[in-house]
Design an enzyme around this catalytic site. Structure first.
Site, PDB file in Angstrom:
ATOM      1  N   GLU A  46       0.807  -1.214   0.000  1.00 57.74           N
ATOM      2  CA  GLU A  46       0.000   0.000   0.000  1.00 57.74           C
ATOM      3  C   GLU A  46       0.846   1.272   0.000  1.00 57.74           C
ATOM      4  O   GLU A  46       0.522   2.264  -0.611  1.00 57.74           O
ATOM      5  CB  GLU A  46      -0.906  -0.030   1.233  1.00 57.74           C
ATOM      6  CG  GLU A  46      -1.987   0.993   1.192  1.00 57.74           C
ATOM      7  CD  GLU A  46      -3.149   0.608   2.096  1.00 57.74           C
ATOM      8  OE1 GLU A  46      -3.470  -0.592   2.197  1.00 57.74           O
ATOM      9  OE2 GLU A  46      -3.721   1.523   2.705  1.00 57.74           O
TER      10      GLU A  46
ATOM     11  N   ASP B  76      -2.887  -3.434   2.793  1.00 60.87           N
ATOM     12  CA  ASP B  76      -3.617  -3.658   4.046  1.00 60.87           C
ATOM     13  C   ASP B  76      -4.904  -4.408   3.742  1.00 60.87           C
ATOM     14  O   ASP B  76      -5.585  -4.118   2.763  1.00 60.87           O
ATOM     15  CB  ASP B  76      -3.960  -2.327   4.715  1.00 60.87           C
ATOM     16  CG  ASP B  76      -2.717  -1.615   5.196  1.00 60.87           C
ATOM     17  OD1 ASP B  76      -1.678  -2.288   5.369  1.00 60.87           O
ATOM     18  OD2 ASP B  76      -2.781  -0.383   5.389  1.00 60.87           O
TER      19      ASP B  76
ATOM     20  N   TYR C  57      -2.735  -4.100  13.055  1.00 63.13           N
ATOM     21  CA  TYR C  57      -3.436  -3.157  12.196  1.00 63.13           C
ATOM     22  C   TYR C  57      -4.495  -2.382  12.991  1.00 63.13           C
ATOM     23  O   TYR C  57      -5.397  -2.974  13.574  1.00 63.13           O
ATOM     24  CB  TYR C  57      -4.093  -3.910  11.038  1.00 63.13           C
ATOM     25  CG  TYR C  57      -4.570  -2.994   9.952  1.00 63.13           C
ATOM     26  CD1 TYR C  57      -3.666  -2.173   9.298  1.00 63.13           C
ATOM     27  CD2 TYR C  57      -5.901  -2.929   9.605  1.00 63.13           C
ATOM     28  CE1 TYR C  57      -4.085  -1.310   8.310  1.00 63.13           C
ATOM     29  CE2 TYR C  57      -6.334  -2.064   8.616  1.00 63.13           C
ATOM     30  CZ  TYR C  57      -5.410  -1.259   7.972  1.00 63.13           C
ATOM     31  OH  TYR C  57      -5.830  -0.391   7.008  1.00 63.13           O
TER      32      TYR C  57
END
Ligand SMILES: [Zn+2]
Ligand SMILES: [Zn+2]
Length: 704
Positions: A10, A111, A321
């Site tokens: 990302e 992600d 995350y």
């Protein structure tokens, strides 16, 4: 050239982490091509890890011009075609395309959520030329070596198309609302006044601003009602303890006065002592919203700031995350290993080791789940660099919360002592912790305090010490702050965990709201007024939530993107029709609002000379220079003026100068720290500062 596997991430930091984790020596080769970094990784077969830069593609209008609506035709296009200032995206895509040419396999390692999946999908589809159906997907919640290795060797065999569809729907629907309504408002204002000003509102922005306006209205229209209460203390062995009177409030002053009269200076008898023990279970693991709330309460960080800090900690593999709505910690994350890691660090060593003694670790969990990620937890990795103060705090908070969820319940004891004074009852309350349990782990962040009471017996007497009537007024409902507003958005179900904090920031940057304890500006009020009158659908929580729910359902394959999109357009059509019909009235209302807000922004404060005018930032017609002048100048009544710096920006602060009490301005110039300007020539602070500056420049000169 040898064939390789292309891994797409990302962002550049994530690319570096992933490359390091997968390289057999942990030392991938970094290449930079036209400022686009990528990494060559050696292992059984060669890999190339290339980053995206967040979204490289976006929804764009098919067709020319901006001066009309409705527009319903769109396509996904590279950002450099749709946005100003996105030129670097072009080279970025070119480099990815070039690296895709010699790749024989493709893996998406963005992600694992709606946004990440969308970023990977469009890069694979466009930049890599239709590889979206052959690419594999790495799924991971932390950027630790172990988890990345596993995610690489056991990838999902295809992309998560449900997430991608959900992401597409969200971006497309938001674009449709945003572009059409913003155009309608902007054009209405422009056609009325001939001036151009961007007025925007979004699908989530509208209802959010509407809460704030509703709250602001109830605050402004609030009429305080007087009431009275009793404030009292008792003396026990020379120390004063606060007691509550049996009746919290009196509607009449006489009632409170009567109590004071009967009880003042009297001795009371302890009638009853009640003790009650309550168990307090450990807290539940952090989802993003709870982390943001806690960090705001403890450190005063805005939700946006907390999510930025958490994102950095994630990229350094210190936490999992953060954009998660889960309150679960599944065993697969490896509690023991995490605690072992944490126990290697001085500040968490003792507590982590203590938890490791427990045979079976079982976290307390909340009800919310997230299909993509567990709750936020520390990875057990330790910082590789000294963390900044704010990073350190957020990391420590996450570590301690993680440990606390494994703790035993705490036991609190509350004590209520009833004191009878001439037939009136006063309560003395104590609070103490009998067993710390989980609180041991979360100690610095626990906000309840113990109130210890001396040993007391029923039948004993105590002396009333202080006894006062207090005059009070009922208070208006509190203002929202960024944290309570975010919570409200969560509660009513508008926006997503990834976007709520940004929506709030946008309201600030559009100047619809101001201050930390949020105040709605006149412009904010006017926008809501117009929307309320002409297209109430845009600010309706119900409609917004309904759409939100439908979009969620796409993620679980129980709704189709096409349907949601069709419905969004059908809803939008009549709203836009209404806006068009009301164009002249809307234009007038908005133009006036903008004008007022621009004037408001330039008001500095009251005029110290004539006392009736207002000082304002003005521009000389002749010299085009800016200065401060009095509004009474235009009535030929006051000549007061002050010079201003001509470079940089000046903004009225609406805070009095500490030296003289005059209004102040904030001056920002490129390359300098912003400073507060007092324009009063005779300000006592000025002399002080002049001296200090002289000293500084002397010091500078001598050090050169
Ligand atoms: Zn004046
Ligand atoms: Zn001053």
């Amino acid at each position: 050239m040898e064939k390789y596997t292309l891994i797409i991430t990302e962002k550049p930091d994530a690319a570096q982490r992933i490359a390091q984790a997968l390289d057999h020596k942990g030392k991938p080769k970094k290449v930079e091509e036209k400022n686009v970094p990528y990494f060559l990784v050696k292992r059984d077969k060669p890999l190339v890890v290339v980053p995206a830069l967040g979204h490289l593609y976006t929804v764009a209008h098919i067709g020319k011009g901006r001066n009309y609506y409705p527009v319903f035709n769109f396509k996904w296009a590279p950002r450099y075609l749709a946005e100003k200032g996105a030129k670097h995206i072009r080279t970025w895509i070119e480099v990815v395309s070039k690296m895709a040419k010699n790749a024989e396999e493709f893996i998406d390692a963005c992600d694992y959520d709606v946004e990440g999946s969308l970023i990977g999908y469009y890069l694979l589809k466009y930049a890599c030329e239709n590889k979206e159906n052959v690419a594999k997907r790495m799924k991971f919640s932390t950027l630790t070596r172990g988890e990345l290795e596993k995610a690489y060797s056991e990838p999902l065999l295809k992309l998560d198309f449900a997430l991608i569809e959900a992401g597409r729907a969200r971006h497309e629907v938001d674009w449709l609302y945003g572009v059409n309504i913003s155009r309608a408002l902007t054009l209405a204002a422009k056609r009325w006044s001939g001036k151009y000003a961007t007025l925007s509102t979004g699908r989530v922005q509208g209802p959010t601003l509407n809460f704030l306006v509703a709250r602001e209205r109830s605050i402004r229209s609030f009429v305080p009602v007087p009431y009275w209460s009793i404030r009292a203390t008792v003396d026990i062995e020379g120390a004063a303890y606060e007691v509550d009177y049996e009746k919290k409030t009196f509607e009449k002053r006489m009632g409170a006065d009567a109590v004071v009269k009967t009880c003042k200076g009297k001795i009371g008898k302890i009638e009853k002592i009640e003790k009650k023990s309550t168990q307090q279970r450990p807290p539940i693991p952090f989802d993003l919203g709870a982390l943001q709330t806690e960090a705001y309460g403890l450190f005063g960080y805005t939700p946006k700031r907390t999510s930025n800090i958490a994102q950095r900690l994630y990229l350094e593999a210190l936490i999992s995350y953060p954009r998660t709505s889960s309150q679960k910690l599944p065993p697969v994350i490896g509690y023991q290993a995490i605690l072992k890691g944490l126990s290697k660090e001085r500040s968490h060593k003792r507590l982590a080791s203590e938890l490791l003694q427990i045979g079976e670790l079982k976290p307390r969990e909340g009800a919310k789940e997230d299909p993509a990620h567990p709750a936020v937890y520390p990875t057990g990795n330790l910082p590789e660099r000294p963390l900044h103060e704010s990073e350190r705090r957020v990391w420590d908070l996450i570590v301690r919360r993680f440990m606390a969820v494994f703790g035993e319940p705490a036991i609190k004891q509350s004590m209520k002592v009833t004191i009878n004074v001439n037939g009136h009852r006063f309560y003395l309350r104590g609070r103490r912790i009998l067993k710390k349990g989980w609180m041991k782990f979360y100690k610095p962040y626990i906000r309840t305090e113990e109130v210890m009471l001396p040993p007391l017996k029923e039948g004993e007497t105590v002396q009333l010490k202080e006894l006062l009537r207090e005059d009070k007024f009922t208070k208006p409902p509190p203002r929202y702050n960024p944290s309570s507003l975010l919570k409200k958005m969560e509660e009513v179900g508008i926006g997503t965990k990834a976007t709520r904090a940004d929506t709030i920031e946008t309201l600030y940057s559009r100047k619809y709201i101001a201050e930390e304890r949020i105040v709605v500006t006149d412009l904010g009020f006017d926008i809501i007024d117009v929307l309320h009158k002409y297209c109430s659908g845009v600010i309706s929580v119900e409609l917004t939530r309904e759409l939100e729910e439908k979009m969620e359902q796409i993620q679980t394959n129980s709704e189709k993107r096409e349907n949601v999109l069709f419905e969004a357009v059908e809803r939008l059509k009549p709203m836009l029709e209404q806006l068009k019909q009301g164009e002249a009235a809307i234009g007038e209302a908005l133009s006036n609002a903008i004008k007022r807000s621009r004037i408001q922004e330039r008001i500095v404060g009251g005029c110290p000379t004539c006392k009736t005018g207002k000082l304002m930032i003005l521009y000389s017609r002749k010299t085009r220079k800016r200065f401060i002048g009095c509004t009474n100048y235009f009535k030929n009544a006051c000549q007061t003026s002050f010079p201003l710096p001509q470079r940089g920006t000046v903004k009225p602060l609406h805070k009095p100068c500490k030296g003289c009490g005059w209004s102040t301005l904030l001056v920002k110039m490129k390359g300098r720290r912003p400073w507060i300007l007092c324009f009063n020539e005779n300000c006592p602070k000025k002399e002080e500062r002049r001296k200090r500056l002289e000293m500084q420049s002397l010091q500078k000169r001598s050090s050169k």
